[in-house]
Design a protein around this motif. Structure first.
Motif, PDB file in Angstrom:
ATOM      1  N   TRP A 147      14.492 -47.101 -12.223  1.00 45.00           N
ATOM      2  CA  TRP A 147      15.045 -45.923 -12.885  1.00 45.00           C
ATOM      3  C   TRP A 147      15.557 -44.955 -11.829  1.00 45.00           C
ATOM      4  O   TRP A 147      15.268 -45.107 -10.625  1.00 45.00           O
ATOM      5  CB  TRP A 147      13.983 -45.240 -13.751  1.00 45.00           C
ATOM      6  N   GLN A 148      16.298 -43.959 -12.255  1.00 51.38           N
ATOM      7  CA  GLN A 148      16.798 -42.945 -11.327  1.00 51.38           C
ATOM      8  C   GLN A 148      15.637 -42.217 -10.673  1.00 51.38           C
ATOM      9  O   GLN A 148      14.753 -41.701 -11.350  1.00 51.38           O
ATOM     10  CB  GLN A 148      17.687 -41.944 -12.062  1.00 51.38           C
ATOM     11  N   GLY A 149      15.658 -42.183  -9.343  1.00 49.66           N
ATOM     12  CA  GLY A 149      14.632 -41.471  -8.610  1.00 49.66           C
ATOM     13  C   GLY A 149      13.437 -42.296  -8.200  1.00 49.66           C
ATOM     14  O   GLY A 149      12.547 -41.782  -7.513  1.00 49.66           O
ATOM     15  N   LEU A 208      10.637 -43.263 -15.548  1.00 47.24           N
ATOM     16  CA  LEU A 208      11.197 -42.027 -16.068  1.00 47.24           C
ATOM     17  C   LEU A 208      12.270 -42.377 -17.073  1.00 47.24           C
ATOM     18  O   LEU A 208      13.094 -43.274 -16.846  1.00 47.24           O
ATOM     19  CB  LEU A 208      11.804 -41.188 -14.938  1.00 47.24           C
ATOM     20  N   LEU A 209      12.266 -41.669 -18.210  1.00 47.47           N
ATOM     21  CA  LEU A 209      13.254 -41.912 -19.248  1.00 47.47           C
ATOM     22  C   LEU A 209      13.897 -40.598 -19.651  1.00 47.47           C
ATOM     23  O   LEU A 209      13.236 -39.564 -19.730  1.00 47.47           O
ATOM     24  CB  LEU A 209      12.605 -42.565 -20.469  1.00 47.47           C
ATOM     25  N   TRP A 210      15.191 -40.666 -19.903  1.00 48.10           N
ATOM     26  CA  TRP A 210      15.949 -39.543 -20.436  1.00 48.10           C
ATOM     27  C   TRP A 210      16.484 -40.004 -21.785  1.00 48.10           C
ATOM     28  O   TRP A 210      17.518 -40.668 -21.854  1.00 48.10           O
ATOM     29  CB  TRP A 210      17.077 -39.150 -19.484  1.00 48.10           C
ATOM     30  N   GLY A 211      15.731 -39.688 -22.857  1.00 48.75           N
ATOM     31  CA  GLY A 211      16.023 -40.323 -24.129  1.00 48.75           C
ATOM     32  C   GLY A 211      15.703 -41.797 -24.006  1.00 48.75           C
ATOM     33  O   GLY A 211      14.599 -42.188 -23.609  1.00 48.75           O
ATOM     34  N   ASP A 212      16.676 -42.659 -24.299  1.00 48.95           N
ATOM     35  CA  ASP A 212      16.467 -44.105 -24.177  1.00 48.95           C
ATOM     36  C   ASP A 212      17.077 -44.665 -22.897  1.00 48.95           C
ATOM     37  O   ASP A 212      17.199 -45.871 -22.740  1.00 48.95           O
ATOM     38  CB  ASP A 212      17.040 -44.831 -25.392  1.00 48.95           C
ATOM     39  N   PRO A 265      17.811 -37.948  -6.768  1.00 46.50           N
ATOM     40  CA  PRO A 265      16.738 -37.137  -7.353  1.00 46.50           C
ATOM     41  C   PRO A 265      16.817 -37.142  -8.876  1.00 46.50           C
ATOM     42  O   PRO A 265      17.907 -37.145  -9.441  1.00 46.50           O
ATOM     43  CB  PRO A 265      17.005 -35.736  -6.780  1.00 46.50           C
ATOM     44  N   PRO A 266      15.680 -37.167  -9.547  1.00 49.61           N
ATOM     45  CA  PRO A 266      15.689 -37.263 -11.014  1.00 49.61           C
ATOM     46  C   PRO A 266      16.417 -36.120 -11.713  1.00 49.61           C
ATOM     47  O   PRO A 266      16.956 -36.314 -12.804  1.00 49.61           O
ATOM     48  CB  PRO A 266      14.199 -37.264 -11.379  1.00 49.61           C
TER      49      PRO A 266
END
Length: 322
Positions: free
Chosen positions: A308-310, A9-13, A265-266
């Motif tokens: 990654w987160q989550g 999972l990515l949030w932007g970079d 949690p994401p």
């Protein structure tokens, strides 16, 4: 999401859900917090509940980078905003009532403080730092009203779920008080951010991760993970001198952060992953002064572990102290 994921999972970079990503998603541009000191105190400083304050807390009530208390709020706002604009020339603002306990006053007084900041050009919301034992019903009702007409966060210091640590740091409220306050706020859909601290006296790595797991299981929408900073003229200095406290090493802290991010949690927004302390007040750990080095090392460890987160989050994850 309700199971362990296998795809990154990515949030932007980034491999975690950053505050900056969320602000750009919400408002379409950069948004930064303007830190304010409205002149409050705390019930564990003034004797209502306890005296001395939390042992880690500075004389400025965790508002060491907020505006000057002797200035009115608009002057503070303009000064801090203009300073932040040197880094981000084009941005909107969230008024951040940061220092001490920012709901520790009658509602009419709170209304005066909050409304004057909401009236400032470019302000898109408020973030209000407080304690869970300072949310009487009339204050929560006013916060619910604010939540209907602006982008609102209430930030509360949990720090740890372990009552033995709570006693050591003079938190002066228990974890049940915290969870009940979260429930009161969430009844009105008020966004809530939990503050926790890694490196508190006599806490093991496992104890810190237990606190992170507990927050992951709470109905909170944001988290701030702080590295413990020992600052001069705080009660914790005596605890340090008595051997109750050791400073985390940078590699240890980075591992704790990445381990915790995997469990969150994401959708939970990560407001902060380290902390700042004024150089002239800081006793340790001194490596914390290199904030961007620490943040870059967290990113690097996430990539190295391909995590990654989550990644390991599940609603059934255990929460609470062992």
């Amino acid at each position: 999401m309700n199971a362990i994921t296998t795809e990154p999972l990515l949030w932007g970079d980034k491999r975690f859900h950053t505050w900056n990503y969320e602000m750009r998603r919400q408002f379409g541009e950069k948004v930064f917090k303007v830190m304010l000191d409205a002149g409050f105190t705390c019930p564990n400083r003034d004797g209502k509940i306890a005296t001395g304050g939390c042992t880690f807390c500075s004389a400025r009530g965790s508002g060491d980078f907020a505006g000057r208390r002797r200035d009115d709020l608009v002057t503070q706002f303009n000064t801090i905003r203009d300073r932040q604009h040197q880094k981000w020339p084009d941005a909107k603002y969230i008024g951040y009532f940061q220092a001490y306990t920012n709901t520790y006053a009658p509602v009419d007084e709170l209304r005066e403080y909050y409304e004057v900041i909401l009236q400032q050009p470019g302000v898109v919301g408020l973030s209000i730092a407080t304690r869970p034992d300072c949310l009487p019903d009339d204050v929560v009702e006013y916060l619910a009203e604010l939540n209907e007409r602006t982008y609102l966060w209430v930030e509360m210091g949990l720090q740890t779920i372990h009552e033995s640590t709570s006693t050591l740091i003079n938190r002066a409220h228990d974890t049940q008080c915290y969870t009940e306050a979260v429930a009161k706020l969430r009844k009105h859909n008020i966004r809530t951010c939990a503050h926790i601290i890694y490196g508190l006296p006599q806490e093991t790595d496992d104890m810190m991760i237990e606190t992170g797991k507990a927050v992951a299981a709470m109905d909170v929408q944001g988290i701030k993970i702080h590295l413990l900073h020992l600052m001069r003229k705080t009660p914790m200095v005596k605890q340090y001198e008595a051997g109750l406290l050791r400073f985390l090493e940078q590699d240890e802290y980075i591992k704790l952060i990445v381990d915790t991010l995997e469990l969150l949690p994401p959708e939970m927004i990560v407001h902060r992953l380290t902390g700042d302390a004024p150089r002239d007040l800081l006793i340790g750990p001194m490596w914390s002064l290199k904030k961007w080095e620490v943040l870059n090392a967290i990113d690097a460890e996430l990539r190295r572990r391909d995590t990654w987160q989550g990644k390991l989050w599940t609603p059934a994850a255990p929460a609470g102290p062992a």
